[in-house]
Design a protein around this motif. Sequence first.
Motif, PDB file in Angstrom:
ATOM      1  N   UNK A 108     -16.381  14.944  19.120  1.00 18.14           N
ATOM      2  CA  UNK A 108     -15.796  16.201  18.647  1.00 18.14           C
ATOM      3  C   UNK A 108     -14.297  16.069  18.337  1.00 18.14           C
ATOM      4  N   UNK A 109     -13.820  14.861  18.167  1.00 23.40           N
ATOM      5  CA  UNK A 109     -12.403  14.636  17.867  1.00 23.40           C
ATOM      6  C   UNK A 109     -12.204  14.406  16.374  1.00 23.40           C
ATOM      7  N   UNK A 110     -11.237  15.143  15.812  1.00 15.23           N
ATOM      8  CA  UNK A 110     -10.869  14.999  14.403  1.00 15.23           C
ATOM      9  C   UNK A 110      -9.358  14.804  14.322  1.00 15.23           C
ATOM     10  N   UNK A 111      -8.964  13.749  13.656  1.00 14.83           N
ATOM     11  CA  UNK A 111      -7.526  13.444  13.505  1.00 14.83           C
ATOM     12  C   UNK A 111      -7.126  13.663  12.046  1.00 14.83           C
ATOM     13  N   UNK A 112      -6.024  14.385  11.862  1.00 15.56           N
ATOM     14  CA  UNK A 112      -5.480  14.638  10.530  1.00 15.56           C
ATOM     15  C   UNK A 112      -4.121  13.939  10.447  1.00 15.56           C
ATOM     16  N   UNK A 113      -4.033  12.923   9.589  1.00  9.64           N
ATOM     17  CA  UNK A 113      -2.788  12.182   9.404  1.00  9.64           C
ATOM     18  C   UNK A 113      -2.122  12.671   8.120  1.00  9.64           C
ATOM     19  N   UNK A 114      -0.971  13.302   8.243  1.00 13.96           N
ATOM     20  CA  UNK A 114      -0.228  13.793   7.091  1.00 13.96           C
ATOM     21  C   UNK A 114       0.854  12.791   6.736  1.00 13.96           C
ATOM     22  N   UNK A 115       0.816  12.305   5.516  1.00 15.19           N
ATOM     23  CA  UNK A 115       1.769  11.297   5.067  1.00 15.19           C
ATOM     24  C   UNK A 115       2.283  11.656   3.663  1.00 15.19           C
ATOM     25  N   UNK A 116       3.101  10.791   3.089  1.00 21.87           N
ATOM     26  CA  UNK A 116       3.636  11.039   1.751  1.00 21.87           C
ATOM     27  C   UNK A 116       2.858  10.235   0.716  1.00 21.87           C
ATOM     28  N   UNK A 117       3.206  10.445  -0.565  1.00 22.19           N
ATOM     29  CA  UNK A 117       2.486   9.771  -1.633  1.00 22.19           C
ATOM     30  C   UNK A 117       2.632   8.272  -1.617  1.00 22.19           C
ATOM     31  N   UNK A 118       3.758   7.777  -1.149  1.00 20.26           N
ATOM     32  CA  UNK A 118       3.995   6.335  -1.143  1.00 20.26           C
ATOM     33  C   UNK A 118       3.063   5.612  -0.179  1.00 20.26           C
ATOM     34  N   UNK A 119       2.738   6.253   0.946  1.00 14.99           N
ATOM     35  CA  UNK A 119       1.919   5.594   1.970  1.00 14.99           C
ATOM     36  C   UNK A 119       0.493   6.140   2.031  1.00 14.99           C
ATOM     37  N   UNK A 120       0.174   7.059   1.133  1.00 13.07           N
ATOM     38  CA  UNK A 120      -1.119   7.746   1.215  1.00 13.07           C
ATOM     39  C   UNK A 120      -2.295   6.771   1.086  1.00 13.07           C
ATOM     40  N   UNK A 121      -2.268   5.912   0.067  1.00 14.75           N
ATOM     41  CA  UNK A 121      -3.413   5.034  -0.183  1.00 14.75           C
ATOM     42  C   UNK A 121      -3.512   3.928   0.871  1.00 14.75           C
ATOM     43  N   UNK A 122      -2.367   3.457   1.362  1.00 12.93           N
ATOM     44  CA  UNK A 122      -2.408   2.461   2.441  1.00 12.93           C
ATOM     45  C   UNK A 122      -3.025   3.059   3.694  1.00 12.93           C
ATOM     46  N   UNK A 123      -2.616   4.280   4.034  1.00 12.39           N
ATOM     47  CA  UNK A 123      -3.185   4.967   5.194  1.00 12.39           C
ATOM     48  C   UNK A 123      -4.689   5.181   5.004  1.00 12.39           C
TER      49      UNK A 123
END
Length: 604
Positions: free
Chosen positions: A338-353
């Motif tokens: 039941x764990x959901x993680x939301x990682x908010x990042x910028x456009x530069x690192x979005x695809x790497x993340x």
Amino acid sequence: MKAGGGGVAPAKRRWRGLAIGVLFLVVLSMLVPLGFLLGLHNGFHSTGFMPLQHASPSGDRSSHIDNLVRKLGPTLSKDLIKGFVNEAKNETSRINATPKSQQKNGIPVSPQFVLQPLSNKNISTVTGKAGTKASFDDELCELKYGSYCIWREENREEMKDSTVKKLKDQLFVARAYFPSVAKIPAQNKLSRELRQNIQELERVLSESTTDADLPPEIQKKSQRMEAAIARAKSIIVDCNNVDKKLRQIFDLTEDEANFHMKQSAFLYQLAVQTMPKSLHCLSMRLTVDYFKDHSFDKDLSEKYSDPTLQHYVIFSKNVIASSVVINSTVMHARDTANQVFHVLTDGQNYYAMKLWFLRNTFKDAVVQVLNIEHINPDYHDEATISHLTLPVEFRVFFHSSDNAPAIPNRTQYISIFSHSHYLLPEIFKNLERVVVLDDDVVVQQDLSVLWTLDMGGKVTGAVQICSVRLGLLQRHLGESNFQQNSCSWMSGLNVIDLVRWRELDISRTYWKLVKQVSMKEGSALLASLLTFQDLIYALDSAWVLSGLGHDYGLNIQEIKKAAVLHYNGNMKPWLELGIPKYKVYWKKFLNQEDQFLSECNVNP
């Protein structure tokens, strides 16, 4: 007849010119000795002497000069020494005149916010009063450079040229006394000895830069020079040249020390703010590989917006930092389904993340990566969210005070919500409660109890820092209505009631306060503290142990017992500057066998 007498006149003119030239040389030869007799030679510098240059003003320079004079000066009567010292004080006081406010504090920095970049965060400095009177140098260093001074002491290396520096000091002092001793006829033997020792040390130092380069007999030469200097100091000589030399060495040494201090502090800050080459490589490799093949992208949108699940939010631009946060949380959870993680990042690192969390699984937990630049809230200027802002850190330094002798000097790092945090209700419109984790934390216990926590109508749960109360920030908060005894609070681990947030319209209140204090330094801190006044539910201090990014003195047992470790400060665990004994708690949640980590040589 006229033709025969024409050659006499030119010969007479040549004779007269020679006579005038000889007469000029005779007069000049008389004036030079006369100048030396009158003491005009003091205006010319001896070999090895550089013109005296005044360094930047220093409020405590006269005492340093007096100490040097007492240590290296000649043996004089008390009356002569007293007059000499008073003259030096008068001269330095004229040179170093400073405002009274600076003289009182002993530092050229006013007690106010000074924003400084720190990696993906910001550091500000605010000063208060508390504690006992500590070393002036330590206090000044810590106020100006923060944790650099602590790091410098912990990583101080043994000098490899200590003997060379000692010889240079002896050479400089010998040069200071030699001109005065050479003028005394009765001290010809000492004069020759000083000259010989000076020449020997000059020859040795011209060939040596470290102690390993020095010849075996250098100790004997140093002892002979020391004995010659001691004899010179016992002679009553003219102090003008000695005074100039000692002041010169003080100025040069102080300027050099200040230069190296600023240079080291700059390089330290540069290492803190600059992304390591290995992490840059990792981000680039992940981005390239994402566009090569992203066919395995998953769509779990149902879980992303299910309010019955446990939702964690992480603001980060750092792939491995956010991965460690998620991995440590999952490893200690009783139920990960039941764990959901939301990682908010910028456009530069979005695809790497995105590729990283698609390639790596965390038991049954789900990870969503969001590009904050694609979010368009409608209640404030879009320019404010054109880029991701991470939690803002403020370095709080407390001046010593004689009124509170039982409290020591201290420096604390307080992290607070950034502008991006106030987008949470807009981003997660269907969620009722989230837990926000900074990307510089490590979770060591199960956090599921936070979802059953009754916060009594408060908006957010946070660990409070009552050593920094709003009353200490009164000069920065202005005329705003606030309770002076209210404690400040920390980001790192925060439980947020989004329902209550929307009811009170916290985001709109924050943006109004930002506009009111936008002209002040540290506006994010001030606006956040005022926005959540009386709306903070105080979590037990056992939940979070802070300081692993700047405090070398934390208790190991307390580290093991804490539910969450917060590496707030400059020395993040993924940097080479990180504190080694604390890195082990962070590195064990990093999969160092990953292919990308190996290829990019990621080994914090």
